[in-house]
Design an enzyme around this catalytic site. Structure first.
Site, PDB file in Angstrom:
ATOM      1  N   ASP A 119      69.066 -31.023-126.028  1.00  0.00           N
ATOM      2  CA  ASP A 119      68.938 -31.119-124.576  1.00  0.00           C
ATOM      3  C   ASP A 119      67.791 -32.090-124.262  1.00  0.00           C
ATOM      4  O   ASP A 119      67.335 -32.830-125.141  1.00  0.00           O
ATOM      5  CB  ASP A 119      68.687 -29.709-124.007  1.00  0.00           C
ATOM      6  CG  ASP A 119      69.202 -29.549-122.581  1.00  0.00           C
ATOM      7  OD1 ASP A 119      68.986 -30.466-121.767  1.00  0.00           O
ATOM      8  OD2 ASP A 119      69.806 -28.501-122.280  1.00  0.00           O
ATOM      9  N   ASP A 233      75.164 -34.998-118.047  1.00  0.00           N
ATOM     10  CA  ASP A 233      74.856 -33.826-117.230  1.00  0.00           C
ATOM     11  C   ASP A 233      74.280 -34.302-115.889  1.00  0.00           C
ATOM     12  O   ASP A 233      73.979 -35.483-115.713  1.00  0.00           O
ATOM     13  CB  ASP A 233      73.839 -32.973-118.002  1.00  0.00           C
ATOM     14  CG  ASP A 233      73.591 -31.627-117.358  1.00  0.00           C
ATOM     15  OD1 ASP A 233      74.399 -31.200-116.518  1.00  0.00           O
ATOM     16  OD2 ASP A 233      72.578 -30.986-117.712  1.00  0.00           O
ATOM     17  N   GLU A 236      76.633 -34.978-110.654  1.00  0.00           N
ATOM     18  CA  GLU A 236      77.423 -34.737-109.433  1.00  0.00           C
ATOM     19  C   GLU A 236      77.280 -35.850-108.380  1.00  0.00           C
ATOM     20  O   GLU A 236      78.212 -35.974-107.587  1.00  0.00           O
ATOM     21  CB  GLU A 236      77.022 -33.378-108.818  1.00  0.00           C
ATOM     22  CG  GLU A 236      77.519 -32.192-109.609  1.00  0.00           C
ATOM     23  CD  GLU A 236      76.820 -32.006-110.946  1.00  0.00           C
ATOM     24  OE1 GLU A 236      77.488 -31.645-111.919  1.00  0.00           O
ATOM     25  OE2 GLU A 236      75.602 -32.252-111.046  1.00  0.00           O
TER      26      GLU A 236
END
Length: 649
Positions: A119, A233, A236
């Site tokens: 991550d 990630d 949006e």
């Protein structure tokens, strides 16, 4: 979060009608919208602008509806073989050495693992295309070690590019400014929001210039850390501010006459301004396309970098996404309810042409309890995309973090998945070429049985493998619905004749119930620690016979990583048929890869009487027969690329 907008837009529905017929409807529109379901039954879409393209798909059965829909939006890509292995990740591996320790620990316990992820921890101050040179100094060595063990490495990238570094010190931003790749505000200046690295600019992936800049950044970083795949990630696109550091203009685009029920109540809530300018249009029209366009840029860049099939997993999705990426179901929690709802999520994305999908196994947020993590690993072994991932400041939840009993149960579930790799890989081939689902609802195979319509606790792989997971705490049984017909216990071959009824199944902690539908042939393999080893192992064919003694199945095989093997004829395709006590294999298409694979054994469920002789290519062969009507023939040594017959009398 329930009852709020999440990560993707798919204005499509599939409806079941009377007599098992089905139809589908697709509104191709990328603007903000509400979807209201009424009990009538009726569905209302309220969109705030854009183009309205309507498609109606007449089916007549649910599988055909999906094939017609996927033909419009684009067939999903054939995944690289290692995408179908076990992936491990967490937010909170504080160093590359601690990441490495987990990899070594799994190897020590001989638990299969194909891919290790990181991550945002690996980055310098959370900036894309940077490496924290103190905590992650050994990352290049870790990746080299993974590659030496036939394993792969995937890292996260967020779209937000830090905009506050000293001039000349951060190439991605400096070069992006020079090339004009960032989304602009209403005044034409780069729009600045805020994400993990602080103040950030957002690449405009609707511009080809941005795709080239993205590739150049990936190429430069790949020289330092030779990663194999990308996890995109926050796309949006996500923003810790509403709109930008300067707010947004006050006009009818930012405050339209009608605002759909988005979280925050404003179009700009936790994203960029609706008036932001992109190459192809204003963000008002483009917002829902952001993840799709980033996935397209990422897949294209990876193909250029590696020369192989790209591996991309995206949070934000839109119709057509399956051509470029898979999807994980987003930030779930370590609770039984989220374990259960993940099945509906996985099945939904298979309907939407994104079959490479799964939820974070054992849950992302909160602490994972051991029993739940075992049950989730068993279910997760049957997600088309299988990744265990959890949040920062939570306890580790990889298989090695639990008791020997739990660890062994998880290992068994993963080995089971690896043994079924030939089945799963062939299903992905049919998704890629024909628009089939990989994991599918029972109603797809039994559209005339209305009792299957509401089933969301079981599912099928393809047409014949029924998965009945345990989804509740503290039980050693599970209730499953069996549509009419003969079903065989996958492990024993014991037969269940169902009239279309619910049955209670034993399910101790180390077992996930699997049943084979009559009339199928499944190619399986001896599992190993990585798919590159497993996929070279001999095949074991499992046939589940119908009452008339028939069954059929198939196998698609190639090198697992070359782009467009089907399109360029670099593959093998074999069909298996059983009829009247004879199994035949027919090589419909062959290639060199298949010549290395042998068929070592074959098991037949539902052979009603003990044979007196078994012949393999007309030669007598040794066999065993069990009283539950299971015939097994071993030590076959048959070459997969040559037709063969197995018969009994």
């Amino acid at each position: 979060m329930e009852k709020t907008n999440l990560y993707g837009v798919h204005p499509f529905y599939l409806a079941m009608e009377d007599a098992g017929n089905a139809h589908g409807f697709f509104l191709l529109n990328s603007n903000a919208m509400d979807v209201v379901l009424q009990p009538a039954p009726a569905l209302t879409w309220r969109t705030i602008g854009g183009i309205l393209d309507f498609y109606v798909f007449l089916g007549p059965d649910p599988g055909s509806v999906i094939q017609q829909y996927v033909e419009v939006i684009g067939y999903p890509a054939m995944p690289v073989y290692w995408a179908l292995g076990y992936h491990l990740c967490r937010w909170g591996y504080n160093t590359s050495d601690s990441t490495w320790e987990v990899v070594k620990s799994l190897r020590g316990y001989r638990i299969p693992q194909d891919v290790q992820w990181n991550d945002i921890d690996y980055m310098d101050q959370f900036m894309d295309f940077t490496l924290d040179s103190t905590k992650f100094a050994t990352l290049p060595d870790l990746v080299k070690d993974l590659h030496a063990h036939d394993q792969r490495y995937v890292m996260i990238l967020d779209p937000g590019i830090s905009s506050t570094q000293p001039n000349g010190s951060y190439w991605p931003f400096d070069e992006g400014l020079k090339r004009g790749v960032f989304i602009k505000d209403a005044e034409g200046k780069p729009l600045i929001g805020k994400v993990w690295p602080g103040l950030t600019a957002y690449p405009d992936f609707s511009d080809d210039v941005t795709h080239e800049w993205w590739y150049d950044n990936l190429r430069r970083f790949h020289e330092q850390v030779p990663f194999d795949g990308l996890w995109i990630d926050m796309n949006e696109p996500s923003n810790f501010l509403d709109g930008s550091t300067n707010g947004c203009p006050s006009n009818s685009l930012e405050n339209p006459p009608y605002t759909p029920g988005v979280l925050g109540g404003l179009l700009r809530a936790k994203t960029v301004c609706a008036t932001a300018q992109q190459k192809q249009s204003i963000h008002y029209n483009m917002h829902s396309l952001y993840g799709l366009m980033e996935a397209k840029a990422s897949a294209s860049a990876l193909k250029r970098l590696t020369g192989k099939r790209p591996f991309v997993i995206s949070r934000s999705t839109f119709p057509g996404q399956g051509m470029y990426s898979g999807h994980w179901l987003g930030d779930n929690r370590s609770v039984w309810k989220d374990l259960y709802t993940s099945i509906a999520g996985m099945l939904t994305f298979n309907l939407l042409g994104i079959p490479l999908v799964g939820a974070d196994i054992c849950g992302f947020g909160e602490e994972a309890q051991e029993e739940m993590c075992v049950r989730w690993t068993q279910l997760g072994a049957f997600y088309p995309f299988t990744r265990n991932h959890n949040s920062i400041n939570t306890k580790p939840q990889d298989p090695t973090a639990f008791s020997p009993l739990a660890r062994t149960a998880m290992k068994q579930a993963l080995l089971l998945r690896y043994s079924l790799f030939p089945v799963l890989y062939t299903l992905f081939h049919h998704a890629h070429v024909r628009g089939h689902t990989v994991a599918r609802p029972l109603m797809f195979e039994f559209p005339k049985d209305v009792r299957t319509y509401g089933i969301d606790k079981q599912f099928l792989w393809g047409k014949s493998l029924l998965v009945t997971p345990v989804l509740e705490e503290g039980v050693d049984y599970v209730d499953g619905y069996f549509p009419e017909g003969i079903w065989y216990d996958y492990y024993t071959g014991d037969c269940v004749r169902s009239k279309g009824e619910e049955l209670r199944l034993r399910a101790p902690l180390d077992k996930i119930n699997l049943h084979l539908r009559e009339g199928s042939v499944l190619p399986t393999q001896t599992p190993n620690l990585t798919l590159s080893v497993s996929s070279g192992q001999p095949l074991h064919l499992v046939s589940s016979l119908s009452d008339d003694g028939s069954a059929s199945g198939d196998l698609f095989w190639d090198d697992g990583e070359t782009v467009d093997t089907y399109e360029t004829n670099q593959y093998a395709y074999i069909i298996f048929n059983v009829s009247k006590k004879v199994m035949t294999s027919q090589v419909l298409h062959s290639n060199a890869e298949a010549t290395f694979i042998t068929v070592e054994s074959a098991t037949f469920y539902g052979v009603k009487a003990k044979p007196s002789r078994v012949l393999v290519n007309y030669q007598d062969a040794q066999f065993t027969y069990r009283t539950n009507q299971v015939l097994t023939v071993q030590d076959l040594g048959l070459n997969l690329s040559q037709n063969f017959t197995i018969s009994w009398m």
